[in-house]
Structure formats: structure tokens, C-alpha cells
Design a protein around this motif. Structure first.
Motif, PDB file in Angstrom:
ATOM      1  N   CYS A  81       0.792  -1.180  -0.039  1.00 45.40           N
ATOM      2  CA  CYS A  81       0.039   0.056   0.075  1.00 45.40           C
ATOM      3  C   CYS A  81       0.741   1.324   0.069  1.00 45.40           C
ATOM      4  N   THR A 123      -1.515   8.911  11.994  1.00 46.28           N
ATOM      5  CA  THR A 123      -1.560   7.745  10.638  1.00 46.28           C
ATOM      6  C   THR A 123      -0.354   6.881  10.992  1.00 46.28           C
ATOM      7  N   SER A 129      -6.177   9.280   5.736  1.00 46.01           N
ATOM      8  CA  SER A 129      -5.750   8.007   5.764  1.00 46.01           C
ATOM      9  C   SER A 129      -6.996   7.823   6.724  1.00 46.01           C
ATOM     10  N   HIS A 177      -7.202   0.305   6.363  1.00 47.74           N
ATOM     11  CA  HIS A 177      -7.878  -0.393   7.313  1.00 47.74           C
ATOM     12  C   HIS A 177      -9.572  -0.234   6.977  1.00 47.74           C
TER      13      HIS A 177
END
Ligand SMILES: *Cc1c(COP(=O)(O)O)cnc(C)c1O
Length: 403
Positions: free
Chosen positions: A68, A93, A139, A168
Motif C-alpha cells: 500500500c 496515521t 488516511s 484499514h
């Protein structure tokens, strides 16, 4: 009375499902692990996975990446972020996010957090206007999704280009829309501790054909971009193909083979995470001294981890609470630590950006926040036991009092 203790590991994920192992074995037997090592007319596991993931999110194009972090880096580069430009980003984050911004040569402008762990949208809007920033890497840290309609309105008013970090929130929704479908471009992780597991890996999705062509070329397509399925028309590549450097961030067929069957099960797995999350959340709501922020009913999150705050103000009592939990086998992460440890670091440890401004709200919230993984190897009974331990330790260590 004997003290309750928990014995399972917080880092033990479920096994890779048998059908995924079978698929991986057939890739291994073929020897064709590189994504472009395919026969004429054969798609290959990575190209198939990209099509399936694009359709899952509801975007036209998808690129599978090495991680990612590399997907975010490619997203920033492909969107046109220039050296020295400012990228707005949550202060709360994980390290790969500022890392991707630094890798793209950009500067970071940190945005404050709210008590419910989402980004502070007023601070975002203020900074977007003051800094004349064009870029916003949002994020959804630990799966907390801010009001996406408000975020989109702020982006429109200020001409902000929105990139979502959905590490997430794979499988999550805001107000009936998939997380990752709001941004101009969105990035996902398939690293072991996220929602589908290939050890390392990531995705970039978008509807923007030029951005996608750039991303594919940047990812290292060796002029074999015609072998992608979830890509724009070949004509889009013509004017770009000699201008875009190769950063070699590809995914391989072995990882894609492991991921495809997991993607089929993702929604069912999300329900299992949420059963565990809701049980723990309800228990924490009744524990004096701990506070678990209520979730917005529009947020269909994935509870693969849970965060809660210790109501006491002094970091010594937080530290004591964490230590005692650990003695009983309950491993909590803490973002309030001065030194970055095991997956957690706060923004003050990103020294490579030079001096970062002090963010009082973020400091206060992170100093009290506890963070716990909920691997699916935990049963509901395991979660009940964890909740009992949290309750007992809170009684022992925390003074009553409110946030
Ligand atoms: C894990 C994570 C990432 C990046 O994941 P990698 O695939 O390990 O690069 C990005 N953002 C957040 C919030 C994460 O937790």
C-alpha cells in the motif's frame, strides 16, 4: 481468586484458506510468478485480481502493487504531485503514509484529530485555505471514517485532490458507499495485518484514465501494459510511455493467487470482525475509566482493531494500565509513547520532514488512546475474557474521572 489471563497471540492471523493454497501451488508449479509471464491470450492471476478488485470497489481501473505504501507513492506521483508541494494528511496515521509523501518529494501538512479519532475537518479546511495546498492524502487510520460528504465538500470548495488511504477500510462503507470510492484515487493494503493477507501487497483504484496509465507505467510495466485488464484504452499510453520512469512496484502472480479466494470471502470476514468488535465495544462502554467513542451510524466500518481512551490525564496511569494488561496477556499498543515501537509511531518521530508543528489536539488524544488488534483467530469467548481483564485492570489502576 485467581487472576484471569489471556494466552493467545495478538499477531496470529487465520491460515490462508485451502483453495488459496491450491491456487498458489498451481502458480508455483507453473514457475510463472512474474505478472507478465503469461501465454498469449492468458490473463494471469494479477490481471484477474485487478479486475475483481476494481469491480468490488466499483471503480473502472485497478493496479495491484508491491504494498500500500508503494501504491500511495504511485498515486501521488501519477496525480502530478511536484517536489516541494504540500500534501495535507492526518497527523494520526501509520509510518508508510508520511513515507510515501516524502518519497514523492513533497512536504507534509499535518491535520489534527478529533476525540473520536477521525480527522478534524475544520482544521483541514483552515489549512487547505491557508497553505493553498492542492493535495490531500486522507488516511482512514485504524478504520475510523470521517464524514465523507463533508470531506468531499471541503475538497470541492478548496480545489483539493483527494487520495484515500484505505489500508484499514477494505470492505467498509460510508453512508452505503464503499470506502475508497470517494477519492480521486484510493489505495489499499494486503499486508498480513489488514483485511486480506498476502504478506505484502496493495492496490490503487481510480476512474481517471490518464492517472491510471501513468500509475501502470510507473509500477514497471516494461511496455507490456496491454496485458492489464483493468486499464484504460491503449491509446492513452501512447503519449506517456516514454515519459514515465519505472519504479518497479508490481505485485506477482503468487500473491494474487492467494488473494483472489480471500477477496471472495472478504464481506463474510468483515461480519466476523464486527461481531468481535461490538462485543468488546459494549464491554468497554461499561468500564469506568475507559472511553470508546461511539461510531457514526453512517459508518459501516470493519472492526479489525479497536481503539479506546483512558480517561485519566497523566501518562503514568496510562502506562500502568498498559503494563498490567500486558502482564495478563492483553497486548495494547500506545501512540503516546515518546519512542516509536512495533507499528506505532506518532508524528513527532517523522524527523525527516524537519521540524513539524506541535498539534495540541493530536497530542492530547494520542496520549490517552489504546489500540488493540482483533485477529479472527480470537473467538467471541476470547473477546469476553479480554473484556473481563480490561475491566479488572481498569479497576486496579485507574482513578475514576472523566475525559
Ligand atoms: C498498513 C498501513 C498502510 C500501508 O501498508 P503497507 O502495505 O504495509 O505499505 C498505510 N496506511 C495505514 C493507515 C496502514 O495501517
Amino acid at each position: 481468586m485467581e487472576q484471569k489471563r489471556f494466552h493467545k497471540s495478538f499477531t496470529r492471523q487465520e491460515s490462508i484458506p485451502d483453495d488459496a493454497i491450491e491456487r498458489a501451488m498451481s502458480v508455483l508449479r507453473s514457475g510463472k510468478l512474474h505478472r507478465y509471464n503469461v501465454e498469449p491470450g492468458e490473463a494471469g492471476e494479477v490481471a484477474e485480481l485487478e479486475t475483481e478488485f476494481a469491480s468490488y470497489i466499483g471503480k473502472k481501473y485497478c493496479l495491484a502493487c508491491a504494498s500500500c505504501g508503494s501504491a500511495m507513492y504511485l498515486a501521488l506521483k501519477s496525480a502530478g504531485v511536484q517536489r516541494g508541494e504540500k500534501v495535507l494528511c492526518n497527523a494520526y496515521t501509520l509510518a508508510p503514509v508520511p513515507g510515501a509523501i516524502e518519497n514523492a518529494g513533497a512536504d507534509i501538512e499535518l491535520v489534527e484529530i478529533r476525540e473520536d479519532y477521525t480527522i478534524n475537518i475544520d482544521d483541514l479546511e483552515g489549512k487547505a485555505a491557508d497553505e493553498k495546498a492542492k493535495w490531500f492524502l486522507l488516511s482512514h487510520m485504524r478504520g475510523h471514517i470521517a464524514d465523507m460528504e463533508k470531506i468531499q465538500a471541503v475538497c470541492e470548495r478548496n480545489g483539493l485532490f483527494l487520495i484515500e488511504d484505505c489500508a484499514h477500510t477494505m470492505g467498509a462503507e460510508w453512508n452505503g458507499r464503499k470506502s475508497g470510492s470517494f477519492g480521486h484515487v484510493s489505495c489499499f493494503s494486503t499486508q498480513t495485518y489488514k483485511h486480506i493477507n498476502s504478506g505484502e501487497g496493495g492496490f490503487l483504484v481510480t476512474d481517471d484514465e490518464e492517472l491510471m496509465a501513468r500509475a501502470i507505467l510507473h509500477s514497471g510495466s516494461y511496455m507490456l501494459y496491454d496485458r492489464h485488464l483493468a486499464r484504460p484504452d491503449l491509446s492513452v499510453f501512447n503519449s506517456l510511455k516514454k515519459k514515465i520512469p519505472n519504479y518497479s512496484c508490481r505485485m506477482d502472480n503468487l500473491r494474487a493467487a492467494i488473494l483472489r479466494p480471500q477477496l471472495q470471502r472478504l464481506d463474510a470476514q468483515c461480519l466476523r470482525w464486527n461481531e468481535r468488535y461490538r462485543l468488546l465495544e459494549e464491554a468497554i462502554h461499561s468500564i469506568q475509566g475507559l472511553w470508546c467513542p461511539p461510531r457514526d451510524p453512517r459508518e459501516n466500518f470493519v472492526g479489525s482493531s479497536i481503539q479506546f481512551s483512558v480517561c485519566n490525564d497523566d501518562s503514568d496511569s496510562v502506562r500502568l494500565f498498559l503494563e498490567k494488561c500486558k502482564e495478563r496477556g492483553v497486548e495494547l499498543k500506545w501512540f503516546g509513547n515518546a519512542e516509536p515501537v512495533g507499528f506505532t509511531s506518532d508524528y513527532q518521530s517523522w524527523e525527516y520532514f524537519g521540524s513539524l508543528p506541535d498539534l495540541p489536539d493530536t497530542n492530547r488524544v494520542l496520549a490517552r488512546m489504546c489500540d488493540m488488534r482483533i485477529p479472527l483467530t480470537f473467538t467471541l469467548d476470547d473477546c469476553r475474557l479480554i473484556a473481563d481483564i480490561l475491566c479488572e485492570v481498569a479497576k486496579e489502576t485507574l482513578k475514576p474521572g472523566g475525559l
